[in-house]
Write an enzyme that holds these catalytic residues in place. Structure first.
Site, PDB file in Angstrom:
ATOM      1  N   CYS A 113       0.822  -1.210   0.000  1.00  0.00           N
ATOM      2  CA  CYS A 113       0.000   0.000   0.000  1.00  0.00           C
ATOM      3  C   CYS A 113       0.852   1.256   0.000  1.00  0.00           C
ATOM      4  O   CYS A 113       0.483   2.281  -0.588  1.00  0.00           O
ATOM      5  CB  CYS A 113      -0.936  -0.002   1.196  1.00  0.00           C
ATOM      6  SG  CYS A 113      -0.085   0.093   2.800  1.00  0.00           S
ATOM      7  N   HIS A 168      -2.060   1.512   7.118  1.00  0.00           N
ATOM      8  CA  HIS A 168      -2.387   1.474   5.692  1.00  0.00           C
ATOM      9  C   HIS A 168      -2.122   2.840   5.067  1.00  0.00           C
ATOM     10  O   HIS A 168      -2.451   3.876   5.655  1.00  0.00           O
ATOM     11  CB  HIS A 168      -3.855   1.099   5.523  1.00  0.00           C
ATOM     12  CG  HIS A 168      -4.270   0.799   4.117  1.00  0.00           C
ATOM     13  ND1 HIS A 168      -3.538  -0.007   3.269  1.00  0.00           N
ATOM     14  CD2 HIS A 168      -5.363   1.199   3.392  1.00  0.00           C
ATOM     15  CE1 HIS A 168      -4.155  -0.103   2.105  1.00  0.00           C
ATOM     16  NE2 HIS A 168      -5.250   0.623   2.146  1.00  0.00           N
TER      17      HIS A 168
END
Length: 424
Positions: free
Chosen positions: A138, A278
């Site tokens: 990510c 994330h």
């Protein structure tokens, strides 16, 4: 193909504990059968029993979320039968890899009024949604969104830059699928004076272990502008919005179960308590929400996007904001221009937001003078929700909680306890 799908359904059905099924809604079993076929998942007889139980818990969670009028809608998506560990493979932000040195520049808070609405998608500076897959990459995807936006402004062309080069080359001594930090991508491009486009360096969702990372045969995509560093943004929504008024931003936040199952609407997640895990990118805002581009494919969420509420911490969305700085060169860009993203945040408004929490006038700490307003305490649910509510800034009443009603035949006495009226 049909026979293999049929066998998949038979395997799932054979492993289900039907004593449990008879005590639960039949619909969930039927939906799990359909889900396994739709996701093209082929489980062994033993594994299908575990997957069914996870799916059931996901169904109960989604139904509970959707009954609360939270302001967003949840759904059963491809995460519905994955374990916690498997879901974690779709993240990848590693805080331990965050740089200790200061960024090349910092954004100064301006007193000039901000636009009410910013939409870099409509402005032609955002590429279509990508899919990182079950690789903890990510950090590379959040970084490229911001880079693509700045390059479109400075270099004059929207281009789709290669996450795979970053995945293979930023951390040469470790697998990029094991996580990274988004701003290290800009340091890499600055030091190496390059980054390929995806057409010349396709994404494979694996770290190819290139060793010395030999890119001699891969052309550079940073032709008409080069990365000179990145701009750091101070914590807080006001700073973040000011940065978003300039360009798309690379950001980080904490993913929760609610985010995994998000479908549409404006999200105001109150369940996060831990660290950021994330990396994504913010690509605009309105008076009520911030538009966030994720890297889980267009089948997830609102066509791959999530709208996060304004005036809310959004699980630390405003704490780690940055965007690259680029300088134009005298070279012309000979690569093809990328297709622009066509997502419209207003096309799918989602459900009407529910009520916000109200101040709780009786809020207090269980042990006065013992609590400390710091993450080491307040990130733990037991302190945030009970022991240190006042110190941790959680003096609110949950609007979705049912009223505290005394049992039939009793009343609430002045001491707050439910008793028969003559006993008060």
């Amino acid at each position: 193909m049909k026979s293999s799908l049929f066998l998949t359904v038979l395997a799932v059905a054979a492993a289900v504990n039907y004593d449990e099924v008879l005590r639960s809604p039949r619909l969930s079993v039927k939906e799990f059968h359909s889900f396994a076929v739709q996701q093209d998942r082929h489980y062994t007889t033993t594994e299908s029993a575990l997957r069914y139980k996870i799916f059931r818990r996901s169904m109960e969670f989604v139904n509970s979320e959707n009954k609360q009028d939270l302001g967003w809608e949840s759904e059963l998506n491809f995460f519905a039968d994955l374990t916690t560990e498997e879901r974690g493979q779709w993240l990848g932000l590693n805080v331990s890899l965050a740089p200790t040195s200061a960024p090349a520049s910092s954004l100064a808070l301006s007193e000039d009024p901000l636009p009410d609405t910013v939409n870099w998608i409509a402005g032609g500076r955002v590429t279509p949604v990508k899919n990182q897959g079950s690789c903890g990459s990510c950090w590379s995807f959040g970084a490229t969104v911001a880079l693509e936006g700045v390059y479109a402004a400075v270099g004059g062309k929207l281009k789709n830059f290669a996450e795979q080069e970053l995945l293979d080359c930023v951390y040469e001594k470790r697998s990029g699928c094991r996580g990274g930090w988004h701003t290290t991508c800009y340091d890499y491009s600055r030091r190496n004076n390059r980054l390929a486009i995806t057409a010349n360096y396709p994404y494979t969702a694996t770290d190819s272990d290139r060793g010395a990372c030999d890119l001699s045969s891969v052309p550079d995509g940073l032709q008409s502008a080069k990365v000179t560093g990145y701009t750091g943004v101070d914590q807080g929504e006001n700073f973040h919005l000011q940065a978003l008024a300039i360009t798309p931003t690379a950001v980080a936040f904490e993913v929760t179960n609610s985010l995994h199952m998000y479908r549409s609407g404006v999200m105001k997640d109150r369940t996060c308590r831990g660290s950021v895990n994330h990396a994504v990118a913010a690509v605009g805002y309105s008076p009520t929400y911030i538009v966030v581009k994720n890297s889980w494919g267009a089948a997830w969420g609102d066509s791959g996007f999530v709208k996060m509420a304004r005036n809310h911490h959004n699980c630390k969305l405003h704490d780690y904001v940055a965007y690259p700085t680029l300088q134009a060169t005298s070279d012309s860009d000979t690569d093809p221009e990328s297709v622009q993203c066509d997502y419209d945040p207003e096309a799918n408004p989602g459900p009407t937001p529910g009520p916000d929490p109200k101040p709780d006038p009786d809020c207090r700490d269980e042990f006065e003078g013992w609590c400390r307003p710091e993450p080491a305490w307040c990130d733990k649910p037991v302190y945030f929700e009970k022991l240190c509510r006042k110190t941790c800034g959680n003096c609110v009443e949950d609007p979705t909680k049912k009223p505290d009603v005394c049992p039939s035949g009793t009343v609430r006495c002045p001491d707050g306890i439910c008793k028969h009226e003559h006993m008060c």
